[in-house]
Design an enzyme around this catalytic site. Structure first.
Site, PDB file in Angstrom:
ATOM      1  N   PRO A 233       1.093   7.393  -1.399  1.00 56.26           N
ATOM      2  CA  PRO A 233       1.781   8.166  -2.438  1.00 56.26           C
ATOM      3  C   PRO A 233       3.300   8.069  -2.417  1.00 56.26           C
ATOM      4  O   PRO A 233       3.972   8.740  -3.197  1.00 56.26           O
ATOM      5  CB  PRO A 233       1.335   9.600  -2.143  1.00 56.26           C
ATOM      6  CG  PRO A 233       1.174   9.621  -0.667  1.00 56.26           C
ATOM      7  CD  PRO A 233       0.627   8.265  -0.291  1.00 56.26           C
ATOM      8  N   GLY A 234       3.881   7.286  -1.497  1.00 59.42           N
ATOM      9  CA  GLY A 234       5.299   6.996  -1.601  1.00 59.42           C
ATOM     10  C   GLY A 234       6.193   7.540  -0.512  1.00 59.42           C
ATOM     11  O   GLY A 234       7.414   7.394  -0.602  1.00 59.42           O
TER      12      GLY A 234
ATOM     13  N   CYS B 207       0.860  -1.195   0.000  1.00 64.82           N
ATOM     14  CA  CYS B 207       0.000   0.000   0.000  1.00 64.82           C
ATOM     15  C   CYS B 207       0.889   1.236   0.000  1.00 64.82           C
ATOM     16  O   CYS B 207       0.773   2.133   0.844  1.00 64.82           O
ATOM     17  CB  CYS B 207      -0.945   0.006   1.192  1.00 64.82           C
ATOM     18  SG  CYS B 207      -1.983  -1.458   1.350  1.00 64.82           S
TER      19      CYS B 207
ATOM     20  N   CYS C 160      -2.984   5.118  10.054  1.00 62.89           N
ATOM     21  CA  CYS C 160      -3.232   6.512  10.428  1.00 62.89           C
ATOM     22  C   CYS C 160      -4.629   6.616  11.052  1.00 62.89           C
ATOM     23  O   CYS C 160      -5.473   7.393  10.610  1.00 62.89           O
ATOM     24  CB  CYS C 160      -3.085   7.447   9.237  1.00 62.89           C
ATOM     25  SG  CYS C 160      -4.087   7.017   7.791  1.00 62.89           S
TER      26      CYS C 160
END
EC number: 2.1.1.-
Length: 417
Positions: free
Chosen positions: A239-240, A236, A351
């Protein structure tokens, strides 16, 4: 047309998309597409400010309304109230809100009402801080209150209302870049900026000296210590942020994500920062390559730890998906453990503010897998009261209040048998 009408119209469209259609702001890119970068930034700021303060605006509006109007009209009134409360020129705000309502077939009859109500807001800047602090919706507030107590939930709501500064991960020359950017180096090594402009125009962006990553989100990979030469899988990955952390620490990284579009953003971020990783598009539960020294699983979750940056979430979600997310997280933990080398490490993180998506997941994983253990966090910057009983690290938005808070996050490093 006034210069402010375009971003205000876009902001109102965003508010309606979130509160009527229950879409996240990140899903509303079509509304942004026709706008110039400055108008896009202003529309986003207006929409997030209103969502953050919606219940406070409603409290001010209530005595001035005989009955609550349709939600599209209420959103326009909220937009006007919040702008005036934050110091915008009342005359211009009122004129634009009236125009926006008058232009809509379903809202035109409410334009005169908006004009009358908003013209009563001359003292809003003085009264604003005396109104009650916005609260989380019951579907989230009650389990958080049960987990952390009344005092903590009140502090979390204060942190949400303050919003979030911009945090950067700067892998090299951190102090020098912090000074150049006018930022503060946080205890965990992230650099925090207040009052920044467009991110892409900041020094160091084009040359890839840093990337945007909340301080809480930057901490999990730091728990892994020396990664030089290790084979690391980031599940997952988009965005990196964690992929870039792994790569900059010297790991041989593969970034896996289900979304091809989101992986394109990973590729762009890697190219900008001059970092290398193998990118694989696919379902994590169907990925069967073994032999990993380290796996990072930032699992799909409720994202309730990010509300100070994403105040749209409580409006667009109702908690109904949390049960299926918890089940998916457990599946992904079990699958990731099967891919590790003996003695390999799984970094599990979410998160989320909900223990069921953090502490409880690790407790149940330990029960399912004999020999699995939690590696105690040893970073000196981790405060003692962040460490939870099962050995993970629990972060909350009310931590670091004098520094501007942090996202809610949970993380634990599990060592495979």
């Amino acid at each position: 047309m006034s210069d402010s009408l375009i971003p205000r119209r876009a902001a109102l469209n965003l508010l309606n998309a979130v509160t009527v259609d229950h879409r996240l702001l990140s899903e509303c890119t079509a509304i942004f597409d026709p706008l110039s970068p400055p108008d896009r930034a202003r529309a986003q700021r207006l929409a997030t400010s209103v969502l953050r303060a919606a219940s406070r605006a409603d409290r001010w509006l209530k005595p001035h309304l005989k009955k609550r109007p349709p939600v599209q009209v209420q959103n326009a009134l909220r937009l006007g109230v919040v702008e005036i409360a934050e110091g915008a020129a009342p005359h211009g705000v009122v004129n634009d809100i009236v125009t926006l309502l008058a232009d809509g077939k379903r809202t035109a009859n409410f334009a005169a009402l908006a004009n009358a109500v908003l013209r009563k807001g001359a003292d809003l800047p003085q009264q604003w801080g005396k109104l009650a602090l916005p609260q989380l919706p019951d579907w989230l507030r009650e389990p958080l209150r049960e987990a952390w107590g009344n005092s903590a939930i009140n502090a979390i709501e204060r942190a949400h209302f303050r919003g979030a500064p911009l945090d950067l991960t700067i892998p090299r020359d951190t102090a020098d870049w912090a000074a150049r950017l006018g930022g503060l180096v946080l205890p965990t090594g992230s650099v925090r900026l207040d009052g920044h402009g467009m991110v892409s125009t900041l020094p160091g962006f084009a040359e890839g000296a840093w990337w945007v990553q909340d301080a809480a989100a930057a901490l999990p990979v730091r728990l892994l210590g020396d990664l030089r030469g290790q084979r690391a899988l980031d599940i997952c990955a988009a965005p990196g942020g964690k992929t870039m952390q792994l790569a900059s620490a010297g790991a041989e990284v593969t970034a896996l994500d289900l979304s091809a579009n989101r992986l394109q953003r990973v590729a762009e971020n890697l190219a900008r920062t001059n970092l290398n990783a193998t990118i694989v598009q696919g379902d994590a539960l169907e990925f069967t390559t073994t032999g990993w020294d380290v796996i990072v699983l930032d699992a799909p979750c409720s994202a309730t730890g990010t509300i100070r940056r994403h105040p749209d979430l409580p409006f667009a979600r109702d908690g109904a998906e949390i049960g299926s997310l918890i089940a998916l997280q457990a599946q992904m933990i079990d699958h990731a453990l099967r891919l590790l080398n003996p003695g390999g490490r799984l970094l599990f993180c979410t998160c989320s503010l909900l223990p069921d998506e953090g502490e409880v997941q690790v407790e149940e994983a330990l029960a399912r897998h004999p020999g699995l253990r939690v590696i105690p966090p040893e970073l000196p910057e981790i405060e003692a009261d962040w460490i939870s009983p099962e050995g993970g690290v629990r972060l909350r938005p009310d931590y670091w209040p004098s520094l501007g808070g942090m996202d809610g996050f949970y993380m634990a490093v599990l060592c495979a048998p």
